[in-house]
Write an enzyme that holds these catalytic residues in place. Structure first.
Site, mmCIF file in Angstrom:
data_model
loop_
_atom_site.group_PDB
_atom_site.id
_atom_site.type_symbol
_atom_site.label_atom_id
_atom_site.label_comp_id
_atom_site.label_asym_id
_atom_site.label_seq_id
_atom_site.Cartn_x
_atom_site.Cartn_y
_atom_site.Cartn_z
ATOM 1 N N SER A 4 0.839 -1.193 0.000
ATOM 2 C CA SER A 4 0.000 0.000 0.000
ATOM 3 C C SER A 4 0.872 1.241 0.000
ATOM 4 O O SER A 4 2.004 1.224 0.482
ATOM 5 C CB SER A 4 -0.917 0.016 1.230
ATOM 6 O OG SER A 4 -0.155 0.201 2.412
ATOM 7 N N LYS A 5 0.324 2.314 -0.537
ATOM 8 C CA LYS A 5 1.086 3.549 -0.645
ATOM 9 C C LYS A 5 1.358 4.187 0.710
ATOM 10 O O LYS A 5 2.213 5.064 0.820
ATOM 11 C CB LYS A 5 0.343 4.542 -1.544
ATOM 12 C CG LYS A 5 -1.061 4.896 -1.081
ATOM 13 C CD LYS A 5 -1.787 5.667 -2.166
ATOM 14 C CE LYS A 5 -3.241 5.919 -1.830
ATOM 15 N NZ LYS A 5 -3.977 6.552 -2.927
ATOM 16 N N ARG A 6 0.657 3.722 1.753
ATOM 17 C CA ARG A 6 0.907 4.277 3.075
ATOM 18 C C ARG A 6 2.178 3.706 3.704
ATOM 19 O O ARG A 6 2.680 4.239 4.677
ATOM 20 C CB ARG A 6 -0.295 4.034 3.990
ATOM 21 C CG ARG A 6 -1.434 5.013 3.723
ATOM 22 C CD ARG A 6 -2.713 4.624 4.434
ATOM 23 N NE ARG A 6 -3.701 5.688 4.391
ATOM 24 C CZ ARG A 6 -4.354 6.070 3.314
ATOM 25 N NH1 ARG A 6 -4.112 5.491 2.170
ATOM 26 N NH2 ARG A 6 -5.248 7.045 3.361
#
Length: 492
Positions: free
Chosen positions: A252-254
């Site tokens: 995930s981009k987080r």
């Protein structure tokens, strides 16, 4: 039989490395069998789909060397290759399903659906809604239809029993029909959902093998059922393992930069990124780590795919990229790659208006414009000492900015400025004070070229990556903070 595979990305954001990963394996499988690889655009989400996002997807896949035989940009005999241009086709097949009794018009309102789900949840029942659950009394159904109520088209699904699906890697997969809902096929705006469009397009485009992420396993029964309803032969299914963060959570981009544009902007070589994606759950027969796309296609065997979740390790990718730089590039090749990366005329022309009015000697250019040619700035907590905000407010401001920038439909200065102004009002800060920490996060300095112009030029991926880096430098967001931040953000 000519093997035909496809990739079908949605143009709703930045081009994801997961898209490239699945595209790579579809391409290699097709080429291994002397077949064809097709690209189509699944842009039925009218709100989020953009032409800008579509172009970024095409550009990034081309950059990686992943070329397709048919698609929206190259044409082909099975077009159009954008789902938004195939609406009449889906409507006709939905009509056929209704007439054959395999689908029905559902006039249930959103409130009624919520009540149904809540009552089933309270009773400890499966939350999947079946046709019998959704059925209205005949008189009420007729009234709503006569009055032109908004409706969707849903598919008929069995209430009991087990669906058996065959997978190229996983063998037999069994899914309880009780867990499968009466899937919406046509939305109230007349646009198809993924499920109908996917099945119809794969059939009409002659797709023989579907290699896709394992998150689609639970949708396989619906697709298999639709193939049975239409009387079509279903393509062979292969559900690839998902890319994972180092902590084994879904990529995930987080937690990891996920956009192909980020790696391109950071100065990774396309062949190194493709090489690394090829190592995700697959290996060469001789187990060597460095190989070219042509070598992967020549030696590809789908049975060498491991079902263990491949970990996307940024340090490993960086090491591999260094190997490609040292072994693939001589001085001339290095210079050419460097110029293509950032020292090209097009990019430098974007930067010149920011630099030329601010310098008196050429020796001032590099210090002033260095942030345009670097990765994340070398900053630490002390870099923000002069900012007139408490630590939590500072982190919250940067986090809110990341969230706002994640949903900007078109990345340009005016759109970014509108988001910044809204946050400025929310935090009751003057623009100058709100932008002070942003200057540091983006440029690594408290005084540089216009930070708004810098973000527009650097692009969405690099801008968000630098903001996230600043948040981590400041200590990151704890779970308690995240809950508070998300609640306040939703009220914006």
């Amino acid at each position: 039989m000519t093997v035909r595979t496809r990739i079908a990305p949605s143009p709703t954001g930045d081009p994801h490395v997961g898209t490239a990963y699945i595209a790579l394996f579809n391409l290699c499988f097709a080429r291994q069998h002397g077949g064809q690889f097709i690209l189509r655009i699944e842009d039925t989400d009218r709100v989020r789909s953009t032409a800008e996002s579509e172009q970024m997807i095409l550009d990034s896949l081309h950059w990686l060397g992943l070329e397709w035989d048919e698609g929206p940009d190259v044409g082909g005999p099975h077009g159009p290759y954008r789902q938004s241009e195939r609406g009449d086709i889906y409507a006709e097949y939905a009509r056929q399903l209704i007439e054959s009794g395999h689908a029905f018009k559902c006039y249930r309102t959103g409130e009624e659906l919520d009540e149904l789900r809540e009552s089933r949840k309270a009773a400890g029942m499966h939350l999947a809604l079946k046709p019998a659950d959704l059925a209205l009394p005949a008189e009420e159904q007729a009234r709503r239809e006569t009055e032109g109520w908004s409706h969707v088209v849903r598919m008929q699904v069995p209430a009991t029993g087990t669906c058996v699906v065959q997978d190229m890697l996983r063998g037999t997969i069994e899914v309880d029909w009780a867990q499968v809902d009466a899937q919406i096929l046509l939305k109230s705006d007349g646009m198809p959902t993924y499920h109908l469009a996917n099945v119809v397009d794969d059939h009409l485009m002659g797709i023989t093998h579907v290699l896709r992420g394992e998150e689609w396993i639970n949708s396989a029964p619906k697709h298999q059922l639709l193939y049975e309803y239409f009387g079509w032969e279903m393509p062979a299914l292969c559900h690839m393992p998902l890319l994972r963060n180092p902590d084994k959570s879904k990529l995930s981009k987080r937690k990891n930069p996920t956009s192909i544009n980020y790696y391109r902007r950071m100065g990774y070589l396309p062949q190194a990124v493709t090489n690394y994606l090829g190592r995700m759950g697959w290996s060469m027969p001789d187990e060597r780590e460095k190989f070219s796309l042509n070598e992967m296609m020549a030696h590809f065997d789908i049975q060498r795919v491991s079902l263990g979740g491949p970990v996307f390790d940024l340090e490993k990718l960086t090491w591999l990229n260094g190997l490609h730089i040292r072994e693939d590039l001589d001085d001339e090749g290095f210079l050419k790659a460097l110029m293509e990366w950032a020292f090209n005329e097009q990019y430098v022309k974007e930067i010149l208006p920011q630099v030329r009015p601010r310098v008196e000697t050429f020796s001032e250019v590099a210090p002033l414009a260095g942030h345009f040619f670097s990765g994340v700035p070398q900053i630490n907590e002390a870099s923000f000492d002069a900012v007139k905000l408490g630590r939590e407010d500072l982190i919250k401001l940067l986090q809110f900015l990341v969230w706002r920038f994640e949903v900007v439909p078109a990345w340009h200065k005016e759109a970014l400025l509108a988001e910044v102004k809204e946050l400025s009002a929310h935090f009751e800060l003057k623009m100058k004070d709100l932008l002070a920490p942003v200057f540091i996060a983006i440029t690594g300095s408290s005084a540089s070229t216009s930070v708004m112009d810098a973000m527009a030029i650097l692009g969405s991926d690099m801008t968000r990556a630098r903001l996230r880096h600043a948040i981590e430098v400041l200590g990151g967001v704890s779970k308690k903070q995240a809950k508070r931040f998300e609640k306040e953000y939703r009220e914006l």
